[in-house]
Design a protein around this motif. Sequence first.
Motif, PDB file in Angstrom:
ATOM      1  N   MET A 184       0.769  -1.231  -0.111  1.00  9.13           N
ATOM      2  CA  MET A 184       0.059   0.220   0.157  1.00  9.13           C
ATOM      3  C   MET A 184       0.661   1.281  -0.186  1.00  9.13           C
ATOM      4  O   MET A 184       1.844   1.142   0.501  1.00  9.13           O
ATOM      5  CB  MET A 184      -0.895   0.046   1.213  1.00  9.13           C
ATOM      6  CG  MET A 184      -1.733   1.062   1.494  1.00  9.13           C
ATOM      7  SD  MET A 184      -3.016   0.900   2.681  1.00  9.13           S
ATOM      8  CE  MET A 184      -2.066   0.606   4.075  1.00  9.13           C
ATOM      9  N   ILE A 185       0.514   2.084  -0.915  1.00 12.09           N
ATOM     10  CA  ILE A 185       0.955   3.661  -0.825  1.00 12.09           C
ATOM     11  C   ILE A 185       0.196   4.450  -0.179  1.00 12.09           C
ATOM     12  O   ILE A 185      -0.923   4.654  -0.428  1.00 12.09           O
ATOM     13  CB  ILE A 185       1.262   3.829  -2.141  1.00 12.09           C
ATOM     14  CG1 ILE A 185       2.280   3.042  -2.857  1.00 12.09           C
ATOM     15  CG2 ILE A 185       1.998   5.467  -2.406  1.00 12.09           C
ATOM     16  CD1 ILE A 185       2.294   3.404  -4.439  1.00 12.09           C
ATOM     17  N   GLU A 186       0.783   5.298   0.935  1.00 15.31           N
ATOM     18  CA  GLU A 186       0.202   6.207   1.599  1.00 15.31           C
ATOM     19  C   GLU A 186       0.882   7.509   1.568  1.00 15.31           C
ATOM     20  O   GLU A 186       1.964   7.665   1.606  1.00 15.31           O
ATOM     21  CB  GLU A 186       0.132   5.861   3.069  1.00 15.31           C
ATOM     22  CG  GLU A 186      -0.649   4.513   3.535  1.00 15.31           C
ATOM     23  CD  GLU A 186      -0.961   4.301   5.025  1.00 15.31           C
ATOM     24  OE1 GLU A 186      -1.889   4.886   5.423  1.00 15.31           O
ATOM     25  OE2 GLU A 186       0.006   3.623   5.401  1.00 15.31           O
ATOM     26  N   ILE A 187       0.095   8.443   1.075  1.00 16.03           N
ATOM     27  CA  ILE A 187       0.302   9.935   0.818  1.00 16.03           C
ATOM     28  C   ILE A 187      -0.282  10.793   1.929  1.00 16.03           C
ATOM     29  O   ILE A 187      -1.315  10.748   1.793  1.00 16.03           O
ATOM     30  CB  ILE A 187       0.063  10.142  -0.689  1.00 16.03           C
ATOM     31  CG1 ILE A 187       0.899   9.193  -1.527  1.00 16.03           C
ATOM     32  CG2 ILE A 187       0.625  11.796  -0.848  1.00 16.03           C
ATOM     33  CD1 ILE A 187       0.171   9.239  -3.098  1.00 16.03           C
ATOM     34  N   LYS A 188       0.492  11.504   2.674  1.00  8.23           N
ATOM     35  CA  LYS A 188       0.113  12.230   3.731  1.00  8.23           C
ATOM     36  C   LYS A 188       0.596  13.816   3.710  1.00  8.23           C
ATOM     37  O   LYS A 188       1.700  14.137   3.908  1.00  8.23           O
ATOM     38  CB  LYS A 188       0.437  11.708   5.067  1.00  8.23           C
ATOM     39  CG  LYS A 188      -0.050  10.340   5.279  1.00  8.23           C
ATOM     40  CD  LYS A 188       0.542   9.834   6.711  1.00  8.23           C
ATOM     41  CE  LYS A 188      -0.204   8.351   7.086  1.00  8.23           C
ATOM     42  NZ  LYS A 188       0.341   7.671   8.304  1.00  8.23           N
ATOM     43  N   ASP A 189      -0.449  14.544   3.521  1.00  7.44           N
ATOM     44  CA  ASP A 189      -0.176  16.047   3.525  1.00  7.44           C
ATOM     45  C   ASP A 189       1.099  16.459   2.715  1.00  7.44           C
ATOM     46  O   ASP A 189       1.747  17.361   2.574  1.00  7.44           O
ATOM     47  CB  ASP A 189       0.058  16.501   4.875  1.00  7.44           C
ATOM     48  CG  ASP A 189      -1.297  16.264   5.636  1.00  7.44           C
ATOM     49  OD1 ASP A 189      -2.324  16.533   5.289  1.00  7.44           O
ATOM     50  OD2 ASP A 189      -1.238  15.963   7.004  1.00  7.44           O
ATOM     51  N   VAL A 190       1.015  15.919   1.239  1.00 12.02           N
ATOM     52  CA  VAL A 190       2.115  16.095   0.468  1.00 12.02           C
ATOM     53  C   VAL A 190       2.056  17.511  -0.182  1.00 12.02           C
ATOM     54  O   VAL A 190       0.973  17.651  -0.957  1.00 12.02           O
ATOM     55  CB  VAL A 190       2.451  14.925  -0.473  1.00 12.02           C
ATOM     56  CG1 VAL A 190       3.303  15.351  -1.503  1.00 12.02           C
ATOM     57  CG2 VAL A 190       3.094  13.925   0.357  1.00 12.02           C
ATOM     58  N   THR A 191       2.971  18.225  -0.051  1.00 12.57           N
ATOM     59  CA  THR A 191       2.959  19.478  -0.932  1.00 12.57           C
ATOM     60  C   THR A 191       4.093  20.003  -1.624  1.00 12.57           C
ATOM     61  O   THR A 191       5.410  19.562  -1.161  1.00 12.57           O
ATOM     62  CB  THR A 191       2.930  20.679   0.112  1.00 12.57           C
ATOM     63  OG1 THR A 191       1.349  20.579   0.793  1.00 12.57           O
ATOM     64  CG2 THR A 191       3.015  22.148  -0.685  1.00 12.57           C
ATOM     65  N   LYS A 192       4.258  20.230  -2.997  1.00 10.98           N
ATOM     66  CA  LYS A 192       5.306  20.653  -3.598  1.00 10.98           C
ATOM     67  C   LYS A 192       5.077  22.164  -4.190  1.00 10.98           C
ATOM     68  O   LYS A 192       4.008  22.268  -4.985  1.00 10.98           O
ATOM     69  CB  LYS A 192       5.580  19.653  -4.835  1.00 10.98           C
ATOM     70  CG  LYS A 192       6.792  20.052  -5.368  1.00 10.98           C
ATOM     71  CD  LYS A 192       8.125  19.651  -4.750  1.00 10.98           C
ATOM     72  CE  LYS A 192       9.438  20.199  -5.632  1.00 10.98           C
ATOM     73  NZ  LYS A 192      10.626  19.661  -4.820  1.00 10.98           N
ATOM     74  N   ARG A 193       6.036  23.058  -4.163  1.00 11.39           N
ATOM     75  CA  ARG A 193       5.978  24.292  -4.629  1.00 11.39           C
ATOM     76  C   ARG A 193       7.256  24.600  -5.466  1.00 11.39           C
ATOM     77  O   ARG A 193       8.456  23.916  -5.360  1.00 11.39           O
ATOM     78  CB  ARG A 193       5.925  25.372  -3.652  1.00 11.39           C
ATOM     79  CG  ARG A 193       4.987  25.204  -2.296  1.00 11.39           C
ATOM     80  CD  ARG A 193       5.008  26.250  -1.544  1.00 11.39           C
ATOM     81  NE  ARG A 193       4.079  26.191  -0.315  1.00 11.39           N
ATOM     82  CZ  ARG A 193       4.451  25.500   0.687  1.00 11.39           C
ATOM     83  NH1 ARG A 193       5.309  24.604   0.993  1.00 11.39           N
ATOM     84  NH2 ARG A 193       3.200  25.389   1.841  1.00 11.39           N
ATOM     85  N   TYR A 194       7.033  25.491  -6.462  1.00 10.14           N
ATOM     86  CA  TYR A 194       8.104  26.074  -7.228  1.00 10.14           C
ATOM     87  C   TYR A 194       8.007  27.594  -7.194  1.00 10.14           C
ATOM     88  O   TYR A 194       7.073  28.320  -7.751  1.00 10.14           O
ATOM     89  CB  TYR A 194       7.983  25.701  -8.522  1.00 10.14           C
ATOM     90  CG  TYR A 194       8.324  24.121  -8.994  1.00 10.14           C
ATOM     91  CD1 TYR A 194       9.512  23.903  -8.863  1.00 10.14           C
ATOM     92  CD2 TYR A 194       7.277  23.217  -9.198  1.00 10.14           C
ATOM     93  CE1 TYR A 194       9.904  22.385  -8.850  1.00 10.14           C
ATOM     94  CE2 TYR A 194       7.516  21.956  -9.436  1.00 10.14           C
ATOM     95  CZ  TYR A 194       8.890  21.455  -9.435  1.00 10.14           C
ATOM     96  OH  TYR A 194       9.189  20.169  -9.435  1.00 10.14           O
TER      97      TYR A 194
END
Length: 252
Positions: A1-11
Amino acid sequence: MIEIKDVTKRYGDNVVVDRVSLTIPRGGVTSIIGANGAGKSTLLSIISRLLPADEGVVTVDGMDVATTPGDRLARRLAVLRQDNHLSVRLTVRELVAFGRFPHSGGRLTTADHAHVDEAIAYFELGDLADRQLDQLSGGQRQRAYVAMVLCQDTDYVLLDEPLNNLDMRHAVHMMRRLRRMAEDYGKTVVMVVHDINFASCHSDTIVAMRDGAVIAQGTTTEMMTPELLHAVYDLDIDVRDINGSRIGVYFA
């Protein structure tokens, strides 16, 4: 299982992935859809550690992708980027053999060669195995790259637009192979797909993104509705049931 929690990416001031939390189930095919600029490829790159997240955590079967040793992660998760241009000349067999590097460190064993042969046969590349990549058509080359990913023998396979630059016939054949690969080898295949009908016909789960955020996730039946597709694409899309699949019609 892949869990993604509150992921953010900015440029700079531009937020391209905006506090995404998501669980991708183990097994089957999950397709990520959305308009250009929705953040699909960026999210896939963060999951595969090609890009670092500015905030949040991604785990694969409990392993934090940001801190897990690369060789260990590469034995569990394989990724195929959208741009696959090599500056060196390779044969199909040499390319596919790269998939064994996390296991062999470049020194192929008899077992590694068996994996290479199996991947070449699975993607029907036997007659092309000793051809240079630059001598192949786009469809043949794409099959070779996906064979390399299969040869890596990971539980998870991440593909960024695997249908890119393929004509209709080759795209259909590729999706059928990917669907079959998930079933035959028990893999979890996660892919970014632009064509909603390919996603609908070959996926177990669809994730819809817009403006860097996940706006919905569900089965193909749940996701392939005119209302949801309008929310994703700002386009009126008629949805029809054809031969057991939900098909979006948006050319009329």
